[in-house]
Design a protein around this motif. Structure first.
Motif, PDB file in Angstrom:
ATOM      1  N   GLU A 269      -5.181  -6.790 -10.156  1.00 14.85           N
ATOM      2  CA  GLU A 269      -5.370  -5.449 -10.728  1.00 14.85           C
ATOM      3  C   GLU A 269      -6.841  -5.193 -11.055  1.00 14.85           C
ATOM      4  N   ARG A 270      -7.493  -6.186 -11.625  1.00 18.43           N
ATOM      5  CA  ARG A 270      -8.903  -6.006 -11.999  1.00 18.43           C
ATOM      6  C   ARG A 270      -9.780  -5.925 -10.750  1.00 18.43           C
ATOM      7  N   LEU A 271      -9.474  -6.760  -9.777  1.00 20.36           N
ATOM      8  CA  LEU A 271     -10.261  -6.760  -8.545  1.00 20.36           C
ATOM      9  C   LEU A 271     -10.154  -5.417  -7.836  1.00 20.36           C
ATOM     10  N   TYR A 272      -8.958  -4.853  -7.821  1.00 24.04           N
ATOM     11  CA  TYR A 272      -8.774  -3.554  -7.169  1.00 24.04           C
ATOM     12  C   TYR A 272      -9.411  -2.435  -7.974  1.00 24.04           C
ATOM     13  N   LEU A 273      -9.284  -2.496  -9.294  1.00 25.87           N
ATOM     14  CA  LEU A 273      -9.874  -1.470 -10.143  1.00 25.87           C
ATOM     15  C   LEU A 273     -11.386  -1.418  -9.974  1.00 25.87           C
ATOM     16  N   GLU A 274     -12.019  -2.583  -9.802  1.00 25.46           N
ATOM     17  CA  GLU A 274     -13.482  -2.627  -9.717  1.00 25.46           C
ATOM     18  C   GLU A 274     -14.000  -2.341  -8.312  1.00 25.46           C
ATOM     19  N   THR A 275     -13.297  -2.829  -7.280  1.00 23.39           N
ATOM     20  CA  THR A 275     -13.820  -2.684  -5.918  1.00 23.39           C
ATOM     21  C   THR A 275     -13.085  -1.629  -5.096  1.00 23.39           C
TER      22      THR A 275
ATOM     23  N   ILE B 152     -10.059   6.055  -5.311  1.00 23.52           N
ATOM     24  CA  ILE B 152      -8.720   6.138  -5.908  1.00 23.52           C
ATOM     25  C   ILE B 152      -8.226   4.711  -6.113  1.00 23.52           C
ATOM     26  N   CYS B 153      -8.321   4.248  -7.343  1.00 24.22           N
ATOM     27  CA  CYS B 153      -7.975   2.855  -7.653  1.00 24.22           C
ATOM     28  C   CYS B 153      -6.737   2.768  -8.524  1.00 24.22           C
ATOM     29  N   VAL B 154      -5.817   3.730  -8.331  1.00 29.20           N
ATOM     30  CA  VAL B 154      -4.603   3.784  -9.136  1.00 29.20           C
ATOM     31  C   VAL B 154      -3.599   2.740  -8.656  1.00 29.20           C
ATOM     32  N   THR B 155      -2.598   2.490  -9.484  1.00 28.84           N
ATOM     33  CA  THR B 155      -1.608   1.447  -9.187  1.00 28.84           C
ATOM     34  C   THR B 155      -0.882   1.703  -7.868  1.00 28.84           C
ATOM     35  N   LYS B 156      -0.538   2.952  -7.610  1.00 24.03           N
ATOM     36  CA  LYS B 156       0.200   3.260  -6.386  1.00 24.03           C
ATOM     37  C   LYS B 156      -0.633   2.942  -5.147  1.00 24.03           C
ATOM     38  N   ALA B 157      -1.938   3.236  -5.205  1.00 26.98           N
ATOM     39  CA  ALA B 157      -2.822   2.903  -4.074  1.00 26.98           C
ATOM     40  C   ALA B 157      -2.907   1.406  -3.894  1.00 26.98           C
ATOM     41  N   LEU B 158      -2.907   0.663  -5.008  1.00 26.05           N
ATOM     42  CA  LEU B 158      -2.895  -0.803  -4.945  1.00 26.05           C
ATOM     43  C   LEU B 158      -1.588  -1.297  -4.332  1.00 26.05           C
ATOM     44  N   ASP B 159      -0.476  -0.748  -4.791  1.00 28.52           N
ATOM     45  CA  ASP B 159       0.823  -1.177  -4.289  1.00 28.52           C
ATOM     46  C   ASP B 159       0.953  -0.947  -2.785  1.00 28.52           C
ATOM     47  N   TYR B 160       0.392   0.178  -2.314  1.00 30.50           N
ATOM     48  CA  TYR B 160       0.455   0.498  -0.884  1.00 30.50           C
ATOM     49  C   TYR B 160      -0.691  -0.147  -0.095  1.00 30.50           C
ATOM     50  N   ASN B 161      -1.574  -0.835  -0.804  1.00 30.33           N
ATOM     51  CA  ASN B 161      -2.684  -1.585  -0.198  1.00 30.33           C
ATOM     52  C   ASN B 161      -3.629  -0.690   0.604  1.00 30.33           C
TER      53      ASN B 161
ATOM     54  N   GLU C 160       2.056  11.101  -0.591  1.00 31.71           N
ATOM     55  CA  GLU C 160       2.605  10.826  -1.918  1.00 31.71           C
ATOM     56  C   GLU C 160       1.489  10.646  -2.943  1.00 31.71           C
ATOM     57  N   ILE C 161       0.464   9.903  -2.592  1.00 30.75           N
ATOM     58  CA  ILE C 161      -0.644   9.651  -3.519  1.00 30.75           C
ATOM     59  C   ILE C 161      -1.412  10.935  -3.817  1.00 30.75           C
ATOM     60  N   PHE C 162      -1.667  11.757  -2.773  1.00 31.45           N
ATOM     61  CA  PHE C 162      -2.434  12.990  -2.960  1.00 31.45           C
ATOM     62  C   PHE C 162      -1.568  14.161  -3.413  1.00 31.45           C
ATOM     63  N   GLU C 163      -0.236  13.953  -3.407  1.00 36.07           N
ATOM     64  CA  GLU C 163       0.713  14.990  -3.814  1.00 36.07           C
ATOM     65  C   GLU C 163       0.493  16.284  -3.046  1.00 36.07           C
ATOM     66  N   ARG C 164       0.364  16.157  -1.741  1.00 39.08           N
ATOM     67  CA  ARG C 164       0.164  17.322  -0.888  1.00 39.08           C
ATOM     68  C   ARG C 164       0.534  16.952   0.540  1.00 39.08           C
ATOM     69  N   ARG C 165       0.726  17.965   1.359  1.00 38.45           N
ATOM     70  CA  ARG C 165       1.006  17.767   2.766  1.00 38.45           C
ATOM     71  C   ARG C 165      -0.261  18.024   3.583  1.00 38.45           C
ATOM     72  N   PHE C 166      -0.530  17.140   4.512  1.00 37.25           N
ATOM     73  CA  PHE C 166      -1.620  17.345   5.459  1.00 37.25           C
ATOM     74  C   PHE C 166      -1.026  17.869   6.755  1.00 37.25           C
TER      75      PHE C 166
END
Length: 472
Positions: free
Chosen positions: A118-124, A271-280, A389-395
């Protein structure tokens, strides 16, 4: 007077020098030199032949002189994460070891014992892949500390070639971010992280951004080539350069399609949120400090290996045709499974995966190719859903750029499974992005907006619509 720029674009299987210039408001390209690139076994390691690659760069520059062309600038881009370490006498300490070498096996898990996920993803903000530079260096710290202790300069592959050209050392921003050692917010080397890992932070160079004029050639090279030119930093990460060439930036997801498939969007903050981390997903650096929010997918490496396993009996175009004929066959593999990263035999791995997952086993070249292409399309669809899902919009659109955009079957599959308009092109996206960054540094192009307008007007883009109607 026309300004000529040379893009050196080196990928996992080949490299080329492309001459670029503006004529009547359009960008023109001419191939100067093309050469092979491959991983070779040296001792116990899988390595790149860096010295041979640099000789090919010089060979291409000499061809310019033979053609009566004097380029004004040169820029180099390559794949990410790999590097060269120099000693106190500026000599390489090891071969240029490839990210496909197994030395990083288990290293990611060891790093997590020192620095949490979590810390590694939050920082980098960088995607977790076992071959990232951070794990390569940590492997050296664990297994060959005597070599790492001697390192005085850390240069990524294009940084190393730039040093050979100019005698000047710098780490370029877009490629540096791929190391998972750059802080996503400060955009500097993360010294706290390096201290925790016990890696000497003094060997890292100042981070320079794309469009930086690094310098001119060394006296030795000027004497050898017979002319001088400016060395300019493009986005030295090949995907960073490719994304610059996306013709349309609004309402679009891009897929940079080559040996790897990079699928994502541009953003102005990490975007270093948990969902972005979970989806890698990763937040790699881009032009003008934009972020490339994307996911790394195995890509056409799989079909390249399938072709090799068939002893190159079939061309890529023939494999596409055969896949189109295998209408009754369908099986999906997880293209991001580590088993496909560097298997002894790709076809065997694909067939074994189908056995283990109780799917029909592909037996013909067409069935194997169809399995690869449909699996890639499914993986793209999954990534698209995660992005939305992360951006809460359709492209509304997907832009496919790079050499893989020539695969019409895959483009149509992507349109069909995502239910989106797919625009394919330009093919030479990486070289184009490299060249326009140089032309911006030379004040021939004003900014990225003008660059993309020029790209859109200069190169063919083919449209694919889904077989079923687009629904909102």
């Amino acid at each position: 007077m026309t300004k000529y720029s040379i893009a050196v674009d080196i990928g996992a299987s080949s490299g080329r020098l492309i001459l670029g210039y503006l004529k009547n408001g359009l960008l023109k390209l001419e191939e100067i030199n093309r050469f092979d690139n491959k991983i070779v076994k040296k001792g116990e390691s899988y390595c790149w032949e860096a010295d041979n690659l640099f000789q090919e760069i010089k060979k291409g520059l000499k061809k310019c002189k033979e053609l009566g062309i004097r380029p004004d600038s040169i820029g180099i881009d390559t794949w990410a994460v790999d590097f060269v370490l120099l000693d106190e006498n500026d000599q390489p300490l090891t071969e240029a070891v490839s990210y496909r070498d197994p030395r990083t096996d288990g290293m990611m898990e060891e790093v997590f014992q020192l620095f949490s996920i979590e810390r590694l993803y939050l920082e980098t903000g960088i995607q977790f892949q076992k071959f990232n530079t951070i794990y390569q260096l940590f492997s050296m710290k664990r297994n060959t500390p005597e070599i790492l202790d001697k390192a005085k300069s850390f240069l990524m592959i294009p940084d190393y070639f730039n040093y050979l050209l100019t005698g000047k050392k710098a780490n370029e921003y877009t490629n540096a971010t791929s190391t998972q050692l750059v802080n996503a917010f400060t955009k500097k080397w993360d010294h706290q992280l390096l201290d925790v890992l016990g890696i000497n932070k003094e060997m890292f160079q100042e981070i320079k951004t794309p469009k930086t004029i690094l310098g001119t050639l060394t006296e030795e090279l000027v004497s050898e080539l017979g002319f001088d030119l400016q060395v300019i930093l493009p986005a030295t990460h090949d995907t960073g350069s490719a994304v610059i060439a996306v013709p349309e930036e609004n309402e679009t997801i891009y897929i940079s399609s080559g040996t790897w498939s990079l699928i994502g969007v541009e953003n102005y903050f990490p975007i270093c949120v948990t969902k972005a981390l979970d989806y890698n997903f990763t937040n790699e650096g881009g032009i003008d400090y934009q972020y490339r929010f994307l996911k790394n997918i195995m890509g056409l490496w799989m079909i390249q290996e399938v072709k090799r396993n068939f002893h190159d009996e079939y061309s890529f175009a023939e494999l596409v045709d055969l896949a189109s004929e295998a209408k009754e066959y369908r099986a999906i593999v997880n293209v991001n499974d580590d088993r496909f990263l560097k298997p002894d035999h790709m076809i065997d791995e694909i067939q074994n995966y189908c056995v283990e997952t109780e799917q029909p086993i592909p037996s013909t070249p067409g069935e194997i190719a169809k399995c690869v292409f449909e699996s890639l399309a499914e993986s793209y669809q999954e990534a698209v859903m995660q992005i939305e899902e992360i951006f809460e919009r359709r492209f509304e659109k997907i832009n496919v750029i790079g050499g893989g955009c020539q695969n019409e079957m895959l483009n149509q599959l992507v349109a069909d499974v995502t239910k989106k308009e797919v625009n394919a092109g330009p093919v030479e996206a990486t070289a184009i992005g490299n060249i326009v960054a140089q032309l911006m540094a030379l004040d021939e192009i004003q900014d990225i907006k003008e660059a993309r307008t020029i790209v859109k007007n200069s190169f063919e883009v083919k449209k694919y619509l889904p077989a079923a109607p687009i629904t909102n």
